[in-house]
Structures are given as structure tokens and as C-alpha cells.
Design an enzyme around this catalytic site. Structure first.
Site, PDB file in Angstrom:
ATOM      1  N   LYS A  30       0.832  -1.211   0.000  1.00 51.86           N
ATOM      2  CA  LYS A  30       0.000   0.000   0.000  1.00 51.86           C
ATOM      3  C   LYS A  30       0.868   1.262   0.000  1.00 51.86           C
ATOM      4  O   LYS A  30       0.613   2.186  -0.771  1.00 51.86           O
ATOM      5  CB  LYS A  30      -0.928  -0.037   1.226  1.00 51.86           C
ATOM      6  CG  LYS A  30      -1.844   1.160   1.359  1.00 51.86           C
ATOM      7  CD  LYS A  30      -3.091   0.824   2.154  1.00 51.86           C
ATOM      8  CE  LYS A  30      -2.832   0.706   3.649  1.00 51.86           C
ATOM      9  NZ  LYS A  30      -2.574   2.016   4.297  1.00 51.86           N
ATOM     10  N   SER A  31       1.892   1.287   0.852  1.00 48.66           N
ATOM     11  CA  SER A  31       2.729   2.502   0.935  1.00 48.66           C
ATOM     12  C   SER A  31       3.413   2.780  -0.395  1.00 48.66           C
ATOM     13  O   SER A  31       3.467   3.931  -0.865  1.00 48.66           O
ATOM     14  CB  SER A  31       3.812   2.314   2.007  1.00 48.66           C
ATOM     15  OG  SER A  31       3.228   2.225   3.273  1.00 48.66           O
ATOM     16  N   ARG A  55      -9.121  11.609  12.897  1.00 43.92           N
ATOM     17  CA  ARG A  55      -7.673  11.463  13.073  1.00 43.92           C
ATOM     18  C   ARG A  55      -6.943  12.811  13.066  1.00 43.92           C
ATOM     19  O   ARG A  55      -7.332  13.742  12.373  1.00 43.92           O
ATOM     20  CB  ARG A  55      -7.126  10.530  11.986  1.00 43.92           C
ATOM     21  CG  ARG A  55      -7.771   9.158  12.107  1.00 43.92           C
ATOM     22  CD  ARG A  55      -7.255   8.176  11.094  1.00 43.92           C
ATOM     23  NE  ARG A  55      -5.850   7.874  11.302  1.00 43.92           N
ATOM     24  CZ  ARG A  55      -5.131   7.127  10.471  1.00 43.92           C
ATOM     25  NH1 ARG A  55      -5.684   6.639   9.367  1.00 43.92           N
ATOM     26  NH2 ARG A  55      -3.866   6.878  10.724  1.00 43.92           N
ATOM     27  N   SER A  58       6.772   9.017  12.593  1.00 44.67           N
ATOM     28  CA  SER A  58       5.717   8.865  11.593  1.00 44.67           C
ATOM     29  C   SER A  58       6.266   9.048  10.184  1.00 44.67           C
ATOM     30  O   SER A  58       6.762  10.121   9.824  1.00 44.67           O
ATOM     31  CB  SER A  58       4.605   9.890  11.848  1.00 44.67           C
ATOM     32  OG  SER A  58       3.751   9.945  10.723  1.00 44.67           O
ATOM     33  N   GLN A 107       4.432   9.117   7.663  1.00 35.81           N
ATOM     34  CA  GLN A 107       3.513  10.008   6.948  1.00 35.81           C
ATOM     35  C   GLN A 107       3.935  11.463   7.124  1.00 35.81           C
ATOM     36  O   GLN A 107       3.908  12.236   6.172  1.00 35.81           O
ATOM     37  CB  GLN A 107       2.083   9.792   7.438  1.00 35.81           C
ATOM     38  CG  GLN A 107       1.553   8.421   7.044  1.00 35.81           C
ATOM     39  CD  GLN A 107       0.127   8.183   7.491  1.00 35.81           C
ATOM     40  OE1 GLN A 107      -0.461   8.990   8.204  1.00 35.81           O
ATOM     41  NE2 GLN A 107      -0.435   7.052   7.080  1.00 35.81           N
ATOM     42  N   ASP A 137       1.757  -1.347  11.916  1.00 37.04           N
ATOM     43  CA  ASP A 137       0.414  -1.762  11.490  1.00 37.04           C
ATOM     44  C   ASP A 137       0.108  -3.221  11.841  1.00 37.04           C
ATOM     45  O   ASP A 137      -1.013  -3.686  11.609  1.00 37.04           O
ATOM     46  CB  ASP A 137       0.260  -1.584   9.969  1.00 37.04           C
ATOM     47  CG  ASP A 137       0.228  -0.106   9.578  1.00 37.04           C
ATOM     48  OD1 ASP A 137      -0.132   0.731  10.432  1.00 37.04           O
ATOM     49  OD2 ASP A 137       0.561   0.200   8.419  1.00 37.04           O
ATOM     50  N   LYS A 179      -4.681   5.480  14.907  1.00 33.29           N
ATOM     51  CA  LYS A 179      -4.789   4.854  13.584  1.00 33.29           C
ATOM     52  C   LYS A 179      -6.269   4.880  13.151  1.00 33.29           C
ATOM     53  O   LYS A 179      -7.054   5.637  13.700  1.00 33.29           O
ATOM     54  CB  LYS A 179      -4.233   3.430  13.632  1.00 33.29           C
ATOM     55  CG  LYS A 179      -2.737   3.378  13.927  1.00 33.29           C
ATOM     56  CD  LYS A 179      -1.938   3.978  12.794  1.00 33.29           C
ATOM     57  CE  LYS A 179      -0.450   3.932  13.064  1.00 33.29           C
ATOM     58  NZ  LYS A 179       0.323   4.667  12.066  1.00 33.29           N
ATOM     59  N   ARG A 217      -6.509   1.276  18.192  1.00 34.09           N
ATOM     60  CA  ARG A 217      -6.280  -0.173  18.046  1.00 34.09           C
ATOM     61  C   ARG A 217      -5.933  -0.873  19.348  1.00 34.09           C
ATOM     62  O   ARG A 217      -5.995  -2.103  19.415  1.00 34.09           O
ATOM     63  CB  ARG A 217      -5.200  -0.429  16.991  1.00 34.09           C
ATOM     64  CG  ARG A 217      -5.711  -0.116  15.598  1.00 34.09           C
ATOM     65  CD  ARG A 217      -4.685  -0.346  14.513  1.00 34.09           C
ATOM     66  NE  ARG A 217      -5.310  -0.202  13.201  1.00 34.09           N
ATOM     67  CZ  ARG A 217      -4.648  -0.016  12.066  1.00 34.09           C
ATOM     68  NH1 ARG A 217      -3.326   0.059  12.075  1.00 34.09           N
ATOM     69  NH2 ARG A 217      -5.304   0.086  10.929  1.00 34.09           N
ATOM     70  N   ARG A 229      -7.843  -3.340   9.548  1.00 33.47           N
ATOM     71  CA  ARG A 229      -6.917  -4.282  10.212  1.00 33.47           C
ATOM     72  C   ARG A 229      -7.555  -4.950  11.440  1.00 33.47           C
ATOM     73  O   ARG A 229      -7.170  -6.042  11.824  1.00 33.47           O
ATOM     74  CB  ARG A 229      -5.597  -3.601  10.558  1.00 33.47           C
ATOM     75  CG  ARG A 229      -4.879  -3.095   9.309  1.00 33.47           C
ATOM     76  CD  ARG A 229      -3.409  -2.837   9.519  1.00 33.47           C
ATOM     77  NE  ARG A 229      -2.904  -1.953   8.476  1.00 33.47           N
ATOM     78  CZ  ARG A 229      -2.587  -2.331   7.234  1.00 33.47           C
ATOM     79  NH1 ARG A 229      -2.699  -3.582   6.876  1.00 33.47           N
ATOM     80  NH2 ARG A 229      -2.148  -1.452   6.354  1.00 33.47           N
TER      81      ARG A 229
HETATM   82  C1  S3P Z   1       2.293   4.736   6.283  1.00 31.78           C
HETATM   83  C2  S3P Z   1       2.832   5.046   7.499  1.00 31.78           C
HETATM   84  C3  S3P Z   1       2.294   4.559   8.775  1.00 31.78           C
HETATM   85  C4  S3P Z   1       1.299   3.417   8.609  1.00 31.78           C
HETATM   86  C5  S3P Z   1       0.373   3.626   7.458  1.00 31.78           C
HETATM   87  C6  S3P Z   1       1.134   3.844   6.156  1.00 31.78           C
HETATM   88  C7  S3P Z   1       2.931   5.290   5.060  1.00 31.78           C
HETATM   89  O1  S3P Z   1       1.639   5.619   9.446  1.00 31.78           O
HETATM   90  O2  S3P Z   1       0.571   3.212   9.787  1.00 31.78           O
HETATM   91  O3  S3P Z   1      -0.481   2.497   7.296  1.00 31.78           O
HETATM   92  O4  S3P Z   1       2.655   4.783   3.945  1.00 31.78           O
HETATM   93  O5  S3P Z   1       3.737   6.214   5.186  1.00 31.78           O
HETATM   94  P1  S3P Z   1       2.479   6.638  10.394  1.00 31.78           P
HETATM   95  O6  S3P Z   1       3.591   7.109   9.577  1.00 31.78           O
HETATM   96  O7  S3P Z   1       1.538   7.746  10.748  1.00 31.78           O
HETATM   97  O8  S3P Z   1       2.887   5.824  11.581  1.00 31.78           O
END
Ligand code: S3P
Length: 449
Positions: free
Chosen positions: A31-32, A132, A177, A179, A330, A357, A361, A408
Site C-alpha cells: 500500500k505505501s 484522526r 511517523s 507520513q 500496522d 490509527k 487499536r 486491520r
Molecule cells: C504509512 C505510514 C504509517 C502506517 C500507514 C502507512 C505510510 O503511518 O501506519 O499504514 O505509507 O507512510 P504513520 O507514519 O503515521 O505511523
């Protein structure tokens, strides 16, 4: 959107013991990496081809948003995706709101992209995403010069007005993070000068690998405290790429745990991405006594990949080292399920990020596992689980477990159901399609239904 939480539209299902998981399965693309392939492809000039893209709702939200900002993105008959980009600096102002659905990754990374373009965009999402926190990206992106109008508490819906003259930032991440890291780096692409992100605790490094792959000038070094210092030279020119997306370790995780806890299982999960910033779950399961063998280790699209052979095993509880949390962030919901079947006690801590999340969770898994007969204690930053010692859980079939729009949670409790006496009913399987649309099909394949 809001209809997503309408009880009348929920799709409950009972997952019950079906016998061992056998044979070979292949999980969909990461996914990422899929999100980033679309975003970076959309910022390169020319045509990027993506093989093995995850066609989950989250990634489709990213694709729709990039189309709304000018890119051409099409699926070919053979399943490849072609992305014709607009070039860094070339994003157009979208006409309507960008619907992010359930996807935090789409929202936060795209906020970064918009922040350094002279356009405005409105982000909306489903009930889960609208709870969120977005302050974690609003803070650094405001320093770049973008302006934000968010719902109280820094939530969606929100409007970003990108900076016409963005300022390069040096930003030390206050939370581990990927993200937030990625949002700042993506803003740096269209910012003159050098954008620096300092990462005291390493998180998944797909953005760094892929930005370099697309031709950006990006370097990583360790400072004297061991923090990663990532520098990106702005006003980058990205070159289109041909990308093969490896299988998602976060999706493989559900089948790895299912094969470990359902007696008699012997399953090969093909093509699993094993980037060290992602793959800690498999090490933790091995430490617990799980039989997980790596076959045919190779490189796919610049990422380490292997086929995993997983055999049913007697697991023993452990004290999980909090240092591994970012590299399996995750995977804790499904690790909790494994722990509930192990002999003895499993202790987890340092999981405060799990509370923000798609659902909280920690609490949601505590409640769901208790309902299925597990012995679980909740702490501020983790769960303590006393396992059944190899026996399946009792199950939960008189009252469905609540999944709170969290894919999840739904998949983890489905796995618990496969190894339980009475089965586990989950209240809604629809969110599974955000990350793993073929999950139920693969359960049927692996259990020979
Ligand atoms: C992700 C980073 C993670 C993860 C998410 C995908 C990404 O989140 O939980 O499912 O693709 O960069 P965080 O960076 O907020 O921990």
C-alpha cells in the site's frame, strides 16, 4: 463517506474454523509503495508504468485526487497502471473536494504536495479519517508557508492553501511517523533550497528510496546522536519510472499468523516485501517460536522480497522490544491475536501511536479479544496478553465484534475466528477493501473452500 458507518449498510460475517491453510497464495501490492508510485508518477514529466499496484480503495483515493489535480492515470487491460505526470510545480487546483475515504496516508502526503503549490484544496474523509489528527502535518507545513482551515481539533474536513513562495524547512520529527516525514519531503519537492527532515527513530523509508529512484537529489546521513538526517534538494525534476510493486508485508501478516495458529497449516505466501523498516513482525513471530522460512530471496523494484513458508507452530509469549514498533506499527492487531494463542504472557508497550490509527487499536483489540475469550489487560501504551497455550479462543458468535471502520481490526478478528471454537463474527467486512480487497477470497483459497 458518512454512509460508510450507517448500520444498515454494514456487511457482517462470521469467520469460523475451516481447517488448515495450505498451498500457495500471493498477496496484493504494498500500500505505501502504491500510493507513492501514483504521487511521484504524477509529478514526473512523461509516462510511469506501475506493475502490481494495490487496487485498494485507499490507493484509488490517491489516484482520483492526482487526476483531479491534472495527472492522467489509467489501468491497462493487463493490470498495469500508466501515470502521465504534470511535473513538479504543475499541479492544478482541483474543482471539488478531494475525497480521501478512509486513507490517512493519502491525506497527509497529499497535504504535503499541495502545501508548496499555489493552489487550494479541500480534503474530506469518512467517519474514521475525520477523527484522526492532522495537526502533526499542519504544524510543519504551516512553516513552509501553507495556510490551513481545519475542523476544530485539526481534523478533516480541511482546506489547504498552498504557498506561492514556499520556504525550505529543517524539521525534527516529534513523532515517529513516515507520513509526517513524507509530507514534509513531498512539500520540499517544489520548494527552492534544501528541505531537511531529522528522524530520531527510523520509520519506513519508501519515500526516500522512491524519490531517489525518480531522480531527486536526496541524501541520508546519521548525526552524532544516531538520528537520520534526510536532505532533499528542491525544485526537483522527476523522471518517469517503471515500477514493480512488491507484495505488502502488512497484508501477508494476517496469513502468516493464521497459518501459525491454525493446526496443521503449511502455507507459502509468495512475493512478500521484506524491507527492514517494515518486516519486524516476522522476526517477532520467529522469536515466539513460529516457523517462518524465507525462500527465494530476491530484489523487486529495489526492495528485498521473499516467499514465506509458514507452518503451524507452538508459540510462546514474549516481551516485545518497543524499539521494533515503527517497523511493525500496522501489525500489532494481528500480533495480539497470535499472543492470545501463545503459551504464557506477551507484553507490548510503546504503542501510543496505535491509538490514532483508523481506530484506537489498543482499546478496540482489547475489547474484541476479550469478547472472543482472551485474557487481556490494557495499559496506557500497550496490551498484556495471557495466551491460551495453543488452544483456540472460545470465539464470539452471539454478538459481533466492533471493527470501527478499521480494516486491520476486521482482518485480525477474522484470523482469530479461523482458530476459534465457535467462530468470530465481525460487524463489518467492507473496510477490508481499503487495503486488501481479495482477503476473503484468499482465505477461501488457502482453506480449500
Ligand atoms: C504509512 C505510514 C504509517 C502506517 C500507514 C502507512 C505510510 O503511518 O501506519 O499504514 O505509507 O507512510 P504513520 O507514519 O503515521 O505511523
Amino acid at each position: 463517506m458518512s454512509t460508510h458507518s450507517d448500520p444498515a449498510l454494514m456487511r457482517p460475517r462470521r469467520f469460523a474454523a475451516q481447517g488448515p491453510l495450505k498451498g500457495r497464495i500471493r498477496v496484493p501490492g504494498d500500500k505505501s509503495i502504491s500510493h507513492r508510485s501514483i504521487m511521484l508518477g504524477a509529478l514526473a514529466v512523461g509516462e510511469t508504468r506501475v506493475t502490481g499496484l494495490l487496487e485498494g480503495e485507499d490507493v484509488l483515493s490517491t489516484a482520483a485526487a492526482m487526476r483531479a489535480m491534472g495527472a492522467t492515470i489509467e489501468r491497462q487491460a493487463n493490470g498495469d497502471w500508466l501515470v502521465a505526470g504534470v511535473g513538479v510545480g504543475g499541479l492544478l487546483q482541483p474543482n471539488g473536494a478531494l475525497d480521501m475515504g478512509n486513507s490517512g496516508t493519502s491525506t497527509r502526503l497529499l497535504m504535503g504536495l499541495v502545501a508548496s503549490h499555489p493552489i487550494a484544496a479541500c480534503f474530506v474523509g469518512d467517519a474514521s479519517l475525520s477523527k484522526r489528527p492532522m495537526g502533526r502535518v499542519i504544524d510543519p507545513l504551516s512553516q513552509v508557508g501553507a495556510r490551513f482551515t481545519a475542523y476544530p481539533g485539526g481534523r478533516l474536513p480541511l482546506i489547504v492553501e498552498g504557498a506561492a513562495t514556499p520556504v525550505p524547512l529543517t524539521y525534527r520529527l516529534p513523532v515517529a511517523s513516515a507520513q509526517v516525514k513524507s509530507a514534509v519531503l513531498l512539500a520540499g519537492l517544489n520548494t527552492p533550497g534544501i528541505t531537511t527532515v531529522i528522524e530520531p527513530v527510523p520509520t519506513r523509508d519508501h519515500s526516500e528510496r522512491m524519490l531517489r529512484g525518480f531522480g531527486a537529489d536526496l541524501s541520508v546521513e546519521l548525526d552524532s546522536d544516531g538520528a537520520r538526517v534526510i536532505r532533499l534538494v528542491g525544485e526537483a525534476e522527476l523522471k518517469p519510472q517503471t515500477i514493480t510493486v512488491p507484495g505488502d508485508p502488512s497484508s501477508a501478516a494476517f496469513f502468516a499468523v493464521a497459518a501459525l495458529i491454525v493446526p496443521g497449516s503449511d502455507l507459502v505466501i509468495e512475493n512478500v516485501g521484506l524491507n527492514p523498516t517494515r518486516a519486524a513482525l516476522f522476526d517477532v513471530l520467529r522469536q515466539m517460536g513460529g516457523s517462518i522460512e524465507e525462500l527465494n530471496r530476491r530484489d523487486v523494484g529495489g526492495e528485498p522480497v521473499a516467499d514465506l513458508r509458514v507452518r503451524a507452530s507452538t508459540l510462546t509469549g514474549i516481551d516485545v522490544d518497543p524499539a521494533v514498533v515503527p517497523s511493525m506499527v500496522d501489525e500489532f492487531p494481528v500480533l495480539f491475536v497470535a499472543a492470545a494463542h501463545a503459551q504464557g504472557r506477551t507484553i507490548t508497550r510503546g504503542l501510543e501511536e496505535l491509538r490514532v490509527k483508523e481506530s484506537d487499536r489498543i482499546t478496540v483489540m482489547r475489547v474484541a479479544l476479550e469478547q472472543a475469550g482472551a485474557r487481556v489487560q490494557e495499559t496506557e501504551d500497550g496490551l498484556i496478553i495471557d495466551g491460551t497455550g495453543g488452544e483456540g479462543l472460545r470465539g464470539a458468535n452471539n454478538h459481533p465484534v466492533a471493527t470501527h471502520l478499521d480494516h486491520r481490526i476486521a482482518m485480525s478478528m477474522a484470523v482469530a475466528g479461523l482458530a476459534s471454537a465457535a467462530g468470530v463474527e465481525v460487524d463489518d467486512t467492507r473496510p477490508i477493501a481499503t487495503s486488501f480487497p481479495v482477503f476473503e477470497q484468499l482465505i477461501a483459497t488457502a482453506t480449500g473452500q
